[in-house]
Every structure is written in C-alpha cells, then in structure tokens.
Design an enzyme around this catalytic site. Structure first.
Site, PDB file in Angstrom:
ATOM      1  CG  HIS A 160     112.852  36.517  62.940  1.00 55.92           C
ATOM      2  ND1 HIS A 160     111.816  37.287  62.348  1.00 55.92           N
ATOM      3  CD2 HIS A 160     113.812  37.121  62.979  1.00 55.92           C
ATOM      4  CE1 HIS A 160     112.641  38.455  62.161  1.00 55.92           C
ATOM      5  NE2 HIS A 160     113.745  38.381  62.631  1.00 55.92           N
ATOM      6  NE  ARG A 191     112.910  43.057  59.837  1.00 56.37           N
ATOM      7  CZ  ARG A 191     113.776  42.719  60.866  1.00 56.37           C
ATOM      8  NH1 ARG A 191     114.531  41.523  60.836  1.00 56.37           N
ATOM      9  NH2 ARG A 191     113.876  43.884  61.727  1.00 56.37           N
ATOM     10  CD  GLU A 234     109.405  35.515  60.482  1.00 57.76           C
ATOM     11  OE1 GLU A 234     109.332  36.337  61.944  1.00 57.76           O
ATOM     12  OE2 GLU A 234     110.166  35.674  59.831  1.00 57.76           O
TER      13      GLU A 234
END
Length: 378
Positions: free
Chosen positions: A248, A202, A231
């Site tokens: 990601h 994360r 993000e």
C-alpha cells in the site's frame, strides 16, 4: 492547542508547530485515551476515526492526509459538529507513476492494446488524461460521471474486456454505486487471455479470495496489487500468485506525502482562523543530482521505460514485501508488523517532475511522451 498526529506524516512539526503542542503516535494503534485531550487530530487511512476513538474527546477538527475517506465516520463527525478535511488529489501523481512503473517492470507497452480504467476521480482521471495524451485507446467505468465529463465512459463489462485494467475507486459500501467487491468471481471470469489487472485503489474493491481462486487456474492473467483485503494481515497465498505485490505504497512518493500534509495544514488553519505561516515550496528539499542517463536510447517507449526504472524501481518494493513474507513463514516475524514496517520506513521516492532529461537530436521524437509522463526535457 494540542495536536495529535500520525507519526508517519512528514513535516508535521514544520507545518503545525506554530499552532500548538504536537504529539506523534503510531496511526494503526491510536486509542481513545491518546486523543482525549487533543483539539486537532491528523491521521492517515490506517486510523478509523469514529465514535469509539473520539467520543468524549476535545477534538474539533480531523484532518486525513489521504485521498480516501472510508476510514472516517463522516456522518458521526458531522452529527457531533466535528469539522474534517481530506487531501483529494494529493498523491494522485504518485499512484499514476506507480502504474507506469508496474507496466514497465512487466515490459508492457501500453500503446499496444486497449486500456481500461475503473474509477476516474483524482487518480483515475489523471491516468486517463496522460494515456490519452500518449495516444492510448482508453475505456473508463465510473457511474458517478457523465459522457460530457468523459467521452470514453462505457460499461464495467467493456472495461473488463480490455488488455490492461487499472482500478482507482474509493471503497463505498452504501448508496447507489457501492464498490465493495465490485470485481468478484463473475467479473474476474470476464478477463481476456493475457490480461493485466492493477489495483492501486482500495483492497476490498476486489474480492481477494475470488482473485486467489482465479489466479490459481488463470496463469495467463498477471495482477499487480498495492492494496489488499485485509491489511496489514494480507493473504500470503495471494502474494505468491501476483506478478507484483507492494505494501500500500503506490501513493507514497515523498512529494505526494508532503502535498497531503500541506493541504491538511491549510484546512486546519482555515478552520481555526489562523493565517498559514509554513510554505511547502520552502520546505521541499531539492534533488542534488537530478539529471538522468538516457543510455543513448532515442525511441519513446524504450527511453521512457529506461528512465522510469531509474527513478522508481518497483521491483524493490515487491522484493521487500516478499522478504517479509518469507520471514513470517519461517516464524521469524509477524507479517502484519512487517507490512507496517515497510510503510513506516519507505524509501524517499521522488516524482518524475523532479528529474531532467537531456535529449539528443535523435531523441526529439520522445520529447512529448516524456513530458506527458512528467519528466523535464532539456
């Protein structure tokens, strides 16, 4: 029954079609009005699921096709009597293969140094077991585990002193062991010369501003980032400093995505009391050409590196993200939208276990290594 699902979740219609009417929507822009009449909500990590989204809706079951659950307000869901389920471990193999691909791209032989893992749950635990099976010296930090569960547990400081560090912690902001900015200015200062730092967990587990400041002066440290803070509007300055950047997608193998859909489908069927009808094994498309070229290589490390690059070219992910950054800097696009576009249209990446390797007699020494990685040696 009405089902609202993120449009990027694969095979939703094939799995959930017999359960009711399906509406597919962009996950990041999902609104309360979109889900008001839904009975079931199927999401990914880009959709915050909380009172703002669900209050006043008919939703009684929420499924997230992800390992992480920090985007779910679990306390509120339970208070409202709304059942929820996640997909722990669904894409763990995909993330582990991302780590191996990154090391190969950086030409890092993971036997030549000590390997540190921060967070040894589904992903970190799988990486730990594979590295140990290959004879790697591994150290782990996870305050939620005991030495009986993992004999290589140590302090965070000891892990930060390793040659290679891979982070796989969930984002936790409360409790005894919060992980928000677990690695900040003080921790980054402890990195040894020439260290490799990978974050595929994360984004906010690492203080991204502190990381940027560090990389501006520590040119010996190489960083691989798949997750960012925040993000999708990541720091383009930080992207310029990292060795590998990706949007990601570490867990975005096609196999991992399908595992997530299947796990949430099973949980949904159980919740509503319906026997599952769809079977993942019948829906996964086989690879037409799955025999890899060994290029005559016989030694474990060169052969493994060659095969991994054939299956997953992580450099292409890095190049696509940097191309989006260049377009944004030139004023030709909005970067956040470009980041999401890359995720939505991510190429179909298959995991190592889908591929066969025909080994020569001279390459038998590599069989164990390749089998641990997941390749099928014939």
């Amino acid at each position: 029954m009405k089902i609202v699902a993120d449009e990027n979740i694969p095979l939703v219609n094939e799995f959930f079609g017999h359960l009711g009417e399906i509406t597919r929507l962009p996950g990041r822009s999902m609104t309360a009005e979109d889900v008001r009449a839904a009975d079931v909500l199927i999401v990914r990590s880009v959709t915050p699921v909380n009172a703002a989204l669900l209050e006043g809706s008919r939703v009684r079951f929420v499924g997230t096709c992800t390992i992480g659950v920090d985007h779910l307000d679990q306390a509120w869901l339970e208070q409202q009597g709304i059942a929820w389920s996640s997909a722990p471990g669904c894409n763990a193999n995909s993330v582990v293969e991302y780590v191996y691909a990154a090391l190969c791209h950086l030409d890092i032989h993971w036997l030549h140094g000590r390997f540190g893992i921060i967070g040894c749950g589904n992903v970190g635990g799988l990486l730990y077991r594979r590295l140990k099976a290959q004879g790697v010296d591994v150290r782990c930090y996870d305050p939620n585990l005991t030495l009986a569960q993992n004999p290589d547990l140590t302090s965070l400081e000891d892990v930060l002193a390793c040659d290679f560090i891979s982070m796989h912690t969930p984002l936790v902001t409360t409790g005894s062991y919060p992980s928000f900015h677990l690695v900040g200015e003080r921790e980054l200062a402890q990195l040894r010369p020439g260290a490799i730092l990978i974050n595929a967990g994360r984004g906010a587990v690492v203080d991204n501003q502190a990381l940027l400041d560090c990389l501006r002066v520590r040119h010996d440290v190489r960083v691989v980032l798949d997750v960012w803070e925040p993000e999708p509007d990541i720091s383009l300055e930080l992207l310029n400093e990292v060795a590998i950047g990706s949007p990601h997608i570490a867990g975005y193998s096609y196999d991992g995505k399908l595992n997530g859909t299947a796990m949430i489908y099973q949980a949904c069927c159980k919740h509503i009391g319906v026997a599952p009808q769809a079977d993942l094994s019948e829906l996964v498309p086989p690879l037409d050409d799955n025999l890899l070229d060994t290029a005559g290589l016989t030694q474990p490390w060169p052969l493994a590196k060659h095969l991994i690059k054939q299956v997953y070219d992580i450099a292409a992910d890095d190049a696509r993200l940097r191309e989006q950054a260049q377009l944004a800097c030139a004023g030709n696009s909005e970067f956040g939208a470009g980041f999401d576009h890359l995720r939505k249209h991510y190429p179909r990446r298959r995991e190592f276990h889908n591929y066969q390797v025909r080994l020569s007699a001279q390459a038998e020494a590599a069989r164990h290594w390749l089998t641990v990685l997941g390749f099928r040696c014939v």
